[in-house]
Design an enzyme around this catalytic site. Structure first.
Site, PDB file in Angstrom:
ATOM      1  N   ASP A  83      53.207 -29.684 110.918  1.00  0.00           N
ATOM      2  CA  ASP A  83      52.248 -29.453 109.844  1.00  0.00           C
ATOM      3  C   ASP A  83      51.423 -30.731 109.679  1.00  0.00           C
ATOM      4  O   ASP A  83      51.994 -31.796 109.412  1.00  0.00           O
ATOM      5  CB  ASP A  83      53.079 -29.217 108.561  1.00  0.00           C
ATOM      6  CG  ASP A  83      52.398 -28.332 107.554  1.00  0.00           C
ATOM      7  OD1 ASP A  83      51.267 -27.914 107.805  1.00  0.00           O
ATOM      8  OD2 ASP A  83      53.047 -28.052 106.519  1.00  0.00           O
ATOM      9  N   GLU A 115      45.873 -26.293 106.751  1.00  0.00           N
ATOM     10  CA  GLU A 115      45.673 -25.404 105.597  1.00  0.00           C
ATOM     11  C   GLU A 115      44.189 -25.146 105.362  1.00  0.00           C
ATOM     12  O   GLU A 115      43.357 -26.034 105.535  1.00  0.00           O
ATOM     13  CB  GLU A 115      46.266 -26.049 104.331  1.00  0.00           C
ATOM     14  CG  GLU A 115      47.773 -26.142 104.353  1.00  0.00           C
ATOM     15  CD  GLU A 115      48.360 -26.629 103.028  1.00  0.00           C
ATOM     16  OE1 GLU A 115      47.619 -26.793 102.034  1.00  0.00           O
ATOM     17  OE2 GLU A 115      49.592 -26.855 103.003  1.00  0.00           O
ATOM     18  N   GLU A 182      50.754 -17.389 102.247  1.00  0.00           N
ATOM     19  CA  GLU A 182      51.699 -17.862 101.220  1.00  0.00           C
ATOM     20  C   GLU A 182      51.351 -17.337  99.836  1.00  0.00           C
ATOM     21  O   GLU A 182      50.215 -17.459  99.365  1.00  0.00           O
ATOM     22  CB  GLU A 182      51.720 -19.409 101.207  1.00  0.00           C
ATOM     23  CG  GLU A 182      52.705 -19.949 100.160  1.00  0.00           C
ATOM     24  CD  GLU A 182      53.116 -21.392 100.336  1.00  0.00           C
ATOM     25  OE1 GLU A 182      52.764 -22.011 101.353  1.00  0.00           O
ATOM     26  OE2 GLU A 182      53.826 -21.894  99.436  1.00  0.00           O
TER      27      GLU A 182
END
Ligand code: KIV
Length: 258
Positions: A83, A115, A182
């Site tokens: 990540d 993200e 998410e």
């Protein structure tokens, strides 16, 4: 046989669900890998789970690389994803290339995760995939934007739901091989899963995704605080506390070593 990004897309086509867990060190990674997990994500949740920060923002690229290298050393079969942490890829495409490149070159990851879906992030996904770095996207609740979004469910209104759907499509078209959804409503996750050809991996997004991810500390019951959608399969904190207590007593009573 090792898990590849191509295999994941085949699994989506075959309806074979994908199991994903996070790891932060070699021992945990080795345990997950030998149990048969498909993807190990070195999530930036490392910040809260292993490093004691209050959210994911403070974790550095150096810390992520250090832990990703340990996870890679403990993994044989699963796909290892690093990540990219806050401010290691948002500033420029050059910065993203350097950070993602280091995740593969120095830490042994096979892919990176970013993200969001702003025009800059989409350009970054296009660039990384063009130079051979597989990218996983992440939309819905994006914890690196905690000071804008908080931790509440995203996509509850029709307008925000449509925005998240369009973001997932854009991330797919930019070249991502998979996408995390998410904390969004289950029907929105189902709609996205139907519309995009890449596997969707849900966390707090219902049961209609192509796969599911949990933070391993939540699954094992090691976290002191966890999100409402996490499932604890074992209360390891309690079991381990009892074992440590027994050790302390045996030392004090001079029963260990026998
Ligand atoms: O950092 C992390 O662990 C994550 C998962 C929750 C998807 O991003």
């Amino acid at each position: 046989m090792s898990v590849t990004t191509r295999k994941l897309i085949e699994w989506k086509q075959q309806g074979r669900s994908i199991a994903v867990l996070t790891a932060w060190d070699c021992a945990i990674a080795n345990l997950l890998d030998e149990a048969g997990i498909d993807i190990i994500l070195v999530g930036d949740s490392l910040a809260t789970v292993a490093l004691g920060y209050k959210n994911t923002l403070p974790v550095t690229l150096e810390e992520m690389l250090h832990h990703t290298a340990a996870v890679s050393r403990g993994t044989k079969r699963a796909l290892v994803i690093c990540d990219l942490p806050f401010l290691s890829y948002q500033e420029s495409i050059e910065m993203a290339v350097r950070s993602a490149g280091r995740a593969l070159k120095e830490a042994g990851a096979q892919a990176v995760k970013v993200e969001g879906a702003s025009p800059d992030i989409l350009a970054t996904i296009r660039k990384l995939t063009a130079i051979g770095i597989p990218v996983m996207g992440h939309v819905g609740l994006t914890p690196q934007s905690v000071y804008q979004l908080g931790y509440k469910q995203q996509g509850k209104t029709e307008e925000r739901g449509e925005q998240i759907l369009q973001e997932a499509i854009a991330v797919t078209e930019a070249g991502a091989f998979s996408i995390i959804l998410e904390h969004i409503p289950s029907d929105l996750a189902a709609k996205i899963t139907k519309q995009v050809p890449i596997p969707t991996i849900g966390i707090g997004a219902g049961s209609h995704c192509d796969g599911q991810v949990l933070v391993t500390a939540d699954l094992l019951g090691l976290s002191k605080k966890q999100p409402p959608f996490a499932k604890t399969y074992l209360n390891l904190r309690q079991i381990a506390t009892q074992a440590v207590g027994e050790f302390i007593n045996e030392v004090r009573e001079q029963k260990f070593p026998h």
